[in-house]
Design a protein around this motif. Structure first.
Motif, mmCIF file in Angstrom:
data_model
loop_
_atom_site.group_PDB
_atom_site.id
_atom_site.type_symbol
_atom_site.label_atom_id
_atom_site.label_comp_id
_atom_site.label_asym_id
_atom_site.label_seq_id
_atom_site.Cartn_x
_atom_site.Cartn_y
_atom_site.Cartn_z
ATOM 1 N N ILE A 73 -36.668 64.708 15.486
ATOM 2 C CA ILE A 73 -35.821 65.908 15.453
ATOM 3 C C ILE A 73 -34.461 65.579 16.082
ATOM 4 C CG2 ILE A 73 -36.690 66.814 17.675
ATOM 5 C CD1 ILE A 73 -36.480 69.639 16.306
ATOM 6 N N GLN A 74 -33.410 65.968 15.415
ATOM 7 C CA GLN A 74 -32.044 65.735 15.906
ATOM 8 C C GLN A 74 -31.217 67.010 15.701
ATOM 9 O OE1 GLN A 74 -33.233 61.967 16.789
ATOM 10 N NE2 GLN A 74 -31.156 62.648 17.260
ATOM 11 N N THR A 75 -30.271 67.219 16.582
ATOM 12 C CA THR A 75 -29.426 68.406 16.455
ATOM 13 C C THR A 75 -28.021 68.074 15.938
ATOM 14 O OG1 THR A 75 -29.533 68.203 18.875
ATOM 15 C CG2 THR A 75 -30.358 70.220 17.925
ATOM 16 N N SER A 116 -37.021 62.308 19.687
ATOM 17 C CA SER A 116 -35.584 62.296 19.425
ATOM 18 C C SER A 116 -34.964 61.060 20.048
ATOM 19 C CB SER A 116 -34.934 63.563 19.988
ATOM 20 O OG SER A 116 -33.654 63.732 19.420
ATOM 21 N N GLY A 117 -33.918 60.565 19.435
ATOM 22 C CA GLY A 117 -33.276 59.373 19.979
ATOM 23 C C GLY A 117 -32.224 58.824 19.042
ATOM 24 N N VAL A 118 -31.743 57.643 19.386
ATOM 25 C CA VAL A 118 -30.700 57.021 18.577
ATOM 26 C C VAL A 118 -31.241 56.664 17.202
ATOM 27 C CG1 VAL A 118 -28.991 55.193 18.501
ATOM 28 C CG2 VAL A 118 -29.737 56.074 20.697
ATOM 29 N N VAL A 119 -32.457 56.156 17.166
ATOM 30 C CA VAL A 119 -33.018 55.772 15.868
ATOM 31 C C VAL A 119 -33.170 57.007 14.975
ATOM 32 C CG1 VAL A 119 -35.469 55.911 16.516
ATOM 33 C CG2 VAL A 119 -34.747 54.279 14.779
ATOM 34 N N GLY A 148 -30.536 61.794 22.321
ATOM 35 C CA GLY A 148 -30.859 62.641 21.173
ATOM 36 C C GLY A 148 -30.711 64.128 21.453
ATOM 37 N N TYR A 149 -31.575 64.893 20.813
ATOM 38 C CA TYR A 149 -31.589 66.360 20.786
ATOM 39 C C TYR A 149 -31.073 67.004 22.080
ATOM 40 C CZ TYR A 149 -33.713 71.033 20.512
ATOM 41 O OH TYR A 149 -33.928 72.383 20.494
ATOM 42 N N LEU A 150 -30.208 67.987 21.936
ATOM 43 C CA LEU A 150 -29.766 68.733 23.113
ATOM 44 C C LEU A 150 -29.358 70.138 22.702
ATOM 45 C CD1 LEU A 150 -29.160 68.697 26.145
ATOM 46 C CD2 LEU A 150 -26.860 67.919 25.616
ATOM 47 N N THR A 151 -29.986 71.123 23.322
ATOM 48 C CA THR A 151 -29.592 72.512 23.082
ATOM 49 C C THR A 151 -29.464 73.255 24.408
ATOM 50 O OG1 THR A 151 -31.926 73.164 22.815
ATOM 51 C CG2 THR A 151 -30.661 72.755 20.792
ATOM 52 N N HIS A 152 -28.526 74.174 24.455
ATOM 53 C CA HIS A 152 -28.429 75.151 25.532
ATOM 54 C C HIS A 152 -28.476 76.526 24.877
ATOM 55 C CE1 HIS A 152 -26.306 72.599 28.884
ATOM 56 N NE2 HIS A 152 -27.315 71.962 28.337
ATOM 57 N N PRO A 198 -33.543 65.714 25.072
ATOM 58 C CA PRO A 198 -34.401 64.772 24.334
ATOM 59 C C PRO A 198 -35.642 64.371 25.106
ATOM 60 C CG PRO A 198 -32.291 63.746 24.981
ATOM 61 C CD PRO A 198 -32.160 65.206 25.199
ATOM 62 N N SER A 199 -35.491 64.161 26.412
ATOM 63 C CA SER A 199 -36.676 63.742 27.157
ATOM 64 C C SER A 199 -37.638 64.896 27.393
ATOM 65 C CB SER A 199 -36.278 63.080 28.483
ATOM 66 O OG SER A 199 -35.597 61.873 28.224
#
Lengths: 634, 200
Positions: A309-311, A427-430, A537-541, A558-559
């Motif tokens: 999953i990526q944002t 989530s991550g760079v890959v 990777g993924y980050l939401t607020h 992501p973590s």
């Protein structure tokens, strides 16, 4: 269909709605958690393959606490099958509580920019940025194009801090002569006589030379990574004025003073990255391919389903308008695509669908279940566009710490268990490159193109000649491909940096030099979300504000996803999935096992655990370690 | 007057009361009049980043200010010691650097990492305060608040003394690591904790 497990369907116009006839559509009965032995006794899937005629398996508890060379406090508990030399059970334990959501309640929403920045000591600007995005959505303002571009360039620079330090200082030593000579000494003479395929690019003649380069404190790759962070900091400072923890990221753009000189200096530093990326890709291709060729079983280290999953990051200044209403449109114009991948297949790139599929469970986390197994209705049953939301969605989440029932069957982590469509996602760079490659949304440009099976990246000439690189979507998602993806991620990011820099020059040339816009703080009730990505990777607020103050603020990183414990359905989190099935390939046995293969599996995620202003609300304990990555937890 | 720059750096942990001493102390004294060639900076960031900053400057002297919970002296005690620049153990450098690159701010991490790569000039002095309140929040405890003026006096004396003169007391730091020796020690100059109130 987008969702297989959530009670959401779509009409012919693509509008989401709850399936009819469900009284409590998000309700569930938690599945009791079972150990490997219990699964074995029941003949359950995941515990198959044991020959019962041979008697009970030879199992051994094996714990790493703390896991070193990761950010913050992570502990891993595993059960090893000593006969099969495989990890058969795993628990990921985030050991500390962060508390940002509680700190932010009742504050001016703009405080979130500075305070949330401290959630991470590596990504010193990503939280500020995503917070700015959430706030400008709530305020209803749009940054000027150059403000968006400067923000993009700052984020590019931050990646040049994150990726090299992980590859050089954190993951890299796992492949060093110093470590391998202890865990797999039989590989050293083979490495000595194996030429490095990309030696003309990176300058290391043999694989052993590369392994020497990874040696802590003295290896050339290790030392270059530290130096590389200086370049990154300079670039960040050019865009942010100060780094880490910039004070220039504001709703509606940036408050940095930029000029032609700013962009020229950025360009001169970006050139260094071009060459660094060329070398890095060669180094990591050579070292990873060496291990996989010597023993193909290394492909099982950290292996898990390709559920990602990526944002998305890096906005197109001509598309981004900050609104939730148009987030699918501007999200799909990002240079790194948002997306969900299930079993290697792209399911969606729409931010609304990504958002509506997310739930954050606490069945095995040290928090109270505010939604009572999904029976309780959330404050926001839908998003602002009418799409259904789970009571476990972040807009409905309540952070109520309760450290009780400390055991693996009940609760064992301060991390929550985010799931998309009730599936554990990584989530991550890959994942960032995977979604971008499959989405095919990249605008025409001279530096990157998605080919459907990967990304073609042109690294311009600097001291080294121009070079074309190709990152191929891997056949499986394992520790080695995560690291390889991160190396290519440096090149991917540098290419995006070049695209954004050219835009900046063009806006400057046209006289469109504004980098921020004015605003006033609304006093009515607003809900908003910032979608962005950290290095990992993924980050939401997710923001809910009223009367000019924060009512609820939820950070998901992501973590949070990668380190998550089991969910209510007894499905493990990504670290746990990646460890189970990891073979013990080191040549040590019994008490001498170092656990290098499990550590490689974990470190390949680039864990980012909480070390920041964590508070135990019961006793007011604050740990010594402050101001590091508190990305994972509350 | 000194040929190069004298850097006075504060290292603190934001929003953690007394633990944020270095940062807040620098902010309080930044706008006071300081001798020419004295640079005051907040160095509350990771050790290797501080190393990069030190390498950028032509430094003749460094004075670092911070609060460190050593739990060997009463809260409010001021310790002043000259940094031993011998090489710290390699394993310690690696461990501390691995934490520092992840963003952990820690005075000892900074001392060890910068010593390893020769980031400090020969004349480097640490002025640290034993904290009392380590809770989340702004400002200092009364006990530590009472040290602010004294620390300013000590730091002024450090930046004004001639080169090669090591203040008015025999001072060294421990042979290995960054930790100062336990108190009482002949090697560190201690300014015992004093009742809250103005320091004359």
């Amino acid at each position: 269909m987008c969702f297989k497990n959530l009670p959401i369907e779509f009409d012919n116009g693509g509008n989401a709605r709850l399936k009819e006839g469900w009284k409590d559509p998000y309700a569930f009965s938690p599945t009791p958690s079972r150990s490997y032995l219990e699964k074995l006794a029941a003949g359950a899937a995941g515990a198959a393959g044991h020959d019962h005629a041979k008697g009970p398996p030879s199992l051994r508890d094996w714990s790493i606490d703390p896991v070193t060379r990761v950010a913050g406090a992570l502990a891993i508990h595993t059960v090893l099958d000593l006969e099969k030399r495989t990890a058969v059970e795993a628990h990921s334990l985030a050991m500390l509580f962060r508390g940002y959501e509680i700190i932010l309640k009742g504050r001016d929403p703009r405080d979130a920019i500075d305070i949330s920045s401290r959630a991470c000591g590596v990504c010193g600007g990503v939280h500020s940025t995503v917070s700015s995005l959430a706030i400008e959505q709530a305020f209803g303002i749009i940054p000027p194009p150059l403000g968006i571009t400067v923000r993009n360039l700052g984020e590019v620079a931050e990646m040049f801090y994150d990726h090299p330090l992980h590859l050089g200082l954190l993951a890299g030593p796992d492949y060093s002569t110093a470590i391998v000579s202890v865990t797999n000494p039989e590989l050293i003479p083979i490495a000595e006589r194996t030429p490095a395929k990309h030696s003309r690019v990176h300058g290391f003649s043999t694989i052993k030379d590369i392994m020497d380069g990874f040696n802590p404190l003295e290896g050339k790759i290790y030392l270059e990574a530290i130096e590389q962070t200086r370049t990154a900091r300079i670039m960040c400072t050019l865009m942010y004025g100060k780094y880490p923890h910039p004070s220039t990221l504001v709703p509606g753009g940036v408050s940095t003073t930029v000029s032609t000189t700013t962009f020229n200096e950025y360009y001169s530093n970006l050139g260094k990255i071009f060459d660094y990326a060329k070398r890095l890709c060669g180094i990591w291709d050579d070292i990873l391919d060496f291990f996989l060729e010597v023993n193909p079983a290394y492909a099982l280290v950290g292996d898990r389903p390709a559920n990602l999953i990526q944002t998305g990051i890096w906005d197109d200044p001509t598309a981004y308008d900050a609104t939730f209403k148009n987030c699918d449109a501007w999200g799909n114009r990002r240079y790194s695509s948002p997306g969900v991948i299930l079993d290697g297949k792209l399911v969606t790139t729409d931010l609304t669908r990504i958002n509506m599929g997310i739930e954050e469970f606490v069945t095995h986390s040290f928090y109270e279940d505010w939604a009572e197994n999904g029976m309780k209705r959330g404050r926001f049953p839908t998003d602002p566009l009418g799409n259904p939301l789970s009571p476990y969605h972040m807009w409905n989440k309540e952070t109520i710490p309760r450290a009780e029932g400390k055991n693996f069957k009940e609760k064992y982590s301060w991390d929550t268990a985010p799931r998309w469509d009730r599936i554990a996602m990584e989530s991550g760079v890959v994942g960032r490159m995977w979604t971008t490659a499959l989405a095919g949304h990249l605008p025409d440009n001279p530096f990157i193109s998605s080919t459907g099976d990967g990304l073609r990246i042109v690294m311009p000439r600097y001291e080294m000649p121009e070079m074309e690189l190709f990152w191929k979507i891997p056949e499986r998602l394992n520790a080695f491909e995560r690291n390889r993806g991160r190396a290519y991620g440096v090149a991917f990011t540098a290419a995006i940096g070049m695209i954004c820099l050219q835009q900046a020059f063009e806006y400057w040339r046209k006289g469109e030099t504004a980098v921020s816009t004015t605003y006033s703080i609304p006093k009515d009730e607003r809900m908003a979300v910032g979608f962005w990505e950290a290095g990992r990777g993924y980050l939401t607020h997710h923001l809910h504000m009223d009367k000019g103050r924060i009512v609820n603020y939820q950070i998901n990183t992501p973590s949070t996803w990668n380190a998550s414990p089991r969910d209510p359905f007894d499905n493990p989190g990504p670290y746990e999935e990646a460890i189970v099935g990891t073979p013990i390939l080191e040549s040590n046995s019994g008490d001498d096992i170092k656990g290098i293969d499990i550590l490689r599996a974990i470190r390949s995620f680039d864990p980012c655990m909480p070390c920041t202003t964590h508070i135990d609300t019961g006793h007011g304990i604050i740990t010594r370690e402050v101001n590091s990555c508190g990305c994972t937890l509350e | 007057m000194h040929a190069g720059v004298i850097l006075v750096g504060g290292i603190g942990l934001p929003w953690l009361r007394d633990l944020d001493y270095g940062t807040q102390w620098i902010e309080r004294v930044r706008n006071e009049e300081w001798p020419e060639g004295v640079l005051l900076e907040d160095l509350s960031y990771a050790a290797h980043r501080v190393l990069h900053r030190l390498q950028e400057l032509d430094l003749t002297r460094v004075v670092l200010v911070g609060a460190m919970p050593r739990d060997i002296d009463p809260p409010g005690t001021i310790r002043r010691y000259r940094l031993d620049l011998s090489q710290p153990p390699v394993a310690e450098v690696h461990d501390r650097l691995s934490e520092a690159v992840m963003g952990i701010i820690d005075l000892d991490h900074t001392l060890v990492v910068c010593r390893h790569w020769g980031g400090f000039p020969a004349d480097t002095v640490i002025v640290e305060v034993e904290p009392e309140d380590r809770e989340f929040g702004l400002g200092f405890s009364d006990t530590v608040e009472g040290t602010v003026a004294m620390v300013a006096t000590i730091v002024r004396r450090e930046v004004q003394r001639p080169a090669d003169v090591d203040s008015d007391a025999p001072m060294t730091s421990p042979p290995n690591g960054a930790m100062p020796p336990p108190s009482p020690s002949p090697n560190a100059l201690l300014f015992p904790a004093r009742p809250t109130g103005p320091v004359s």
